[in-house]
Scaffold this motif. Sequence first.
Motif, mmCIF file in Angstrom:
data_model
loop_
_atom_site.group_PDB
_atom_site.id
_atom_site.type_symbol
_atom_site.label_atom_id
_atom_site.label_comp_id
_atom_site.label_asym_id
_atom_site.label_seq_id
_atom_site.Cartn_x
_atom_site.Cartn_y
_atom_site.Cartn_z
ATOM 1 N N LEU A 146 0.837 -1.203 0.000
ATOM 2 C CA LEU A 146 0.000 0.000 0.000
ATOM 3 C C LEU A 146 0.872 1.254 0.000
ATOM 4 O O LEU A 146 2.028 1.225 0.432
ATOM 5 N N ASP A 147 0.273 2.366 -0.457
ATOM 6 C CA ASP A 147 0.972 3.645 -0.470
ATOM 7 C C ASP A 147 0.856 4.282 0.928
ATOM 8 O O ASP A 147 -0.248 4.597 1.368
ATOM 9 N N PRO A 148 1.983 4.467 1.612
ATOM 10 C CA PRO A 148 1.894 4.992 2.982
ATOM 11 C C PRO A 148 1.231 6.371 3.065
ATOM 12 O O PRO A 148 0.552 6.664 4.047
ATOM 13 N N ASP A 149 1.396 7.198 2.039
ATOM 14 C CA ASP A 149 0.769 8.526 2.062
ATOM 15 C C ASP A 149 -0.756 8.426 2.038
ATOM 16 O O ASP A 149 -1.448 9.269 2.594
ATOM 17 N N GLN A 150 -1.268 7.407 1.378
ATOM 18 C CA GLN A 150 -2.723 7.205 1.314
ATOM 19 C C GLN A 150 -3.233 6.446 2.531
ATOM 20 O O GLN A 150 -4.403 6.563 2.892
ATOM 21 N N THR A 151 -2.367 5.641 3.117
ATOM 22 C CA THR A 151 -2.813 4.675 4.120
ATOM 23 C C THR A 151 -2.747 5.225 5.549
ATOM 24 O O THR A 151 -3.621 4.943 6.366
ATOM 25 N N VAL A 152 -1.702 6.001 5.830
ATOM 26 C CA VAL A 152 -1.512 6.485 7.202
ATOM 27 C C VAL A 152 -2.229 7.825 7.373
ATOM 28 O O VAL A 152 -1.950 8.783 6.666
ATOM 29 N N VAL A 153 -3.162 7.865 8.313
ATOM 30 C CA VAL A 153 -3.916 9.089 8.615
ATOM 31 C C VAL A 153 -3.357 9.680 9.899
ATOM 32 O O VAL A 153 -3.280 8.994 10.918
ATOM 33 N N ARG A 154 -2.950 10.962 9.841
ATOM 34 C CA ARG A 154 -2.364 11.618 11.018
ATOM 35 C C ARG A 154 -3.378 12.602 11.596
ATOM 36 O O ARG A 154 -3.679 13.621 10.979
ATOM 37 N N LEU A 155 -3.905 12.305 12.762
ATOM 38 C CA LEU A 155 -4.916 13.180 13.374
ATOM 39 C C LEU A 155 -4.240 14.411 13.985
ATOM 40 O O LEU A 155 -3.273 14.293 14.740
ATOM 41 N N ARG A 156 -4.782 15.595 13.643
ATOM 42 C CA ARG A 156 -4.187 16.852 14.124
ATOM 43 C C ARG A 156 -5.095 17.533 15.128
ATOM 44 O O ARG A 156 -6.323 17.432 15.006
ATOM 45 N N PRO A 157 -4.497 18.281 16.068
ATOM 46 C CA PRO A 157 -5.324 19.125 16.941
ATOM 47 C C PRO A 157 -6.047 20.182 16.103
ATOM 48 O O PRO A 157 -5.660 20.457 14.957
#
Length: 425
Positions: A146-157
């Motif tokens: 999988l493409d890590p940019d598409q797969t990893v979601v980084r939750l922000r404040p």
Amino acid sequence: MAEAEAHRLDAADPGHRHLFHLLPAEGGDHPEVAYFAGNSLGLQPRATAPELHEDMTTWSRIAVEGWFESDRPWTRYHELVAGPMARLVGARPTETVVMNTLTVNLHLLMVSFYRPAGERTRIVIEDAAFPSDSYAVRSQARFHGLDPDQTVVRLRPRPGEDTLRTEDITAYLAAEGDKVALVLLGGVNYLTGELVDIPAVTAAGRAAGAVVGWDLAHAVGNVPLALHDWDVDFAAWCTYKYLNSGPGALAGLFVHERHLGDPDLPRFEGWWGNELTTRFEMAPVSRPPATADAWQVSCQPILAMGPVRTSVELFDSVGMPALRERSIRLTGWLERLLDQVTADRPLSLVTPRDPARRGCQLSVRLAGGSAAELSRRLRYEHGVIADSREPDIIRLAPVPLYSTYHDCWRAAVALAATVDRHPGR
Ligand SMILES: *Cc1c(COP(=O)(O)O)cnc(C)c1O
């Protein structure tokens, strides 16, 4: 700020400083360094070296027989750690094992628990995740093609805020949860000191059909945990921070009982994951036990076990509830002192103010200056060891086992003096 008040509080609420090797100060007004970096590397317990020496002696006296014959046979040594470790994280002893180091354990656990399928591929982490966790999840995504940019979601404040809100995490999981395979957050954030609502986020993630794991590097030994009752799927943590087991010490992991003995769970295996009763039959196919021991791969590094055992037994004897109470008092005192210091200086508190939303660490932001330079001056001009995270965060962790109210007073005074003397930094 009243130094006498700090001494009075120390007399009334002393902690367990005598159980540790303190750092001698080099000159200055105080005999010891004021140590606030126990969130990075805990101080050495006095009991550790003698324990280690005993294991060295077993090796020199009986060598290979040590695996089965010693007072604490090496094949079962990890079981001595599992009981007190399980109490510390709120687990059953069968749900925890000590092995490897933290990031390695995260990978081994993701082999079992990150199983992207169809539309459900995402891994949710926090934007302020520790870098090792970011790299680990990205490489796991790549491992599955999988493409890590598409797969990893980084939750922000939210904009203008420093820490995540529980309702924002659970709202994301309610809205997008059917695309989430794994939620992997830090229980206490290493940078901001925020304690996430682990049971609420775990419940929301599992309700969305995701697997929920936790990195407890900054939570274990810092805040009370109830991993079993909170229904956490898996967790991992290191033992060199608040657990004081030494640099690069062995790490812990937790797998919830409902996953133990599941024959469909993938795992990277080795001979130490074969149950002890048949391990030395040297059969070609492994028979793993229905415990977290099944995740063991190699034979255990026995000389590294003693420091972890000493540490968890120390926590067992003092008790996490009592430590947490002292921690809330001590960190509250540091917060009050810092409020006086930050009021008219370019410093601001990043950590949540609600004691239920933090552990012992307080993170302070220095506007327009170098946190690294500030922490160097604290160290060399005042004998206060804090640590900095680029570009602008100073982290101060008053550790309830060994820090004092007077240490906190020294940190606040040193911070004010340093910022005043070097306004440009
Ligand atoms: C300290 C820390 C680590 C360090 O990982 P190692 O594998 O022990 O080097 C990883 N993640 C978090 C959240 C940490 O705080």
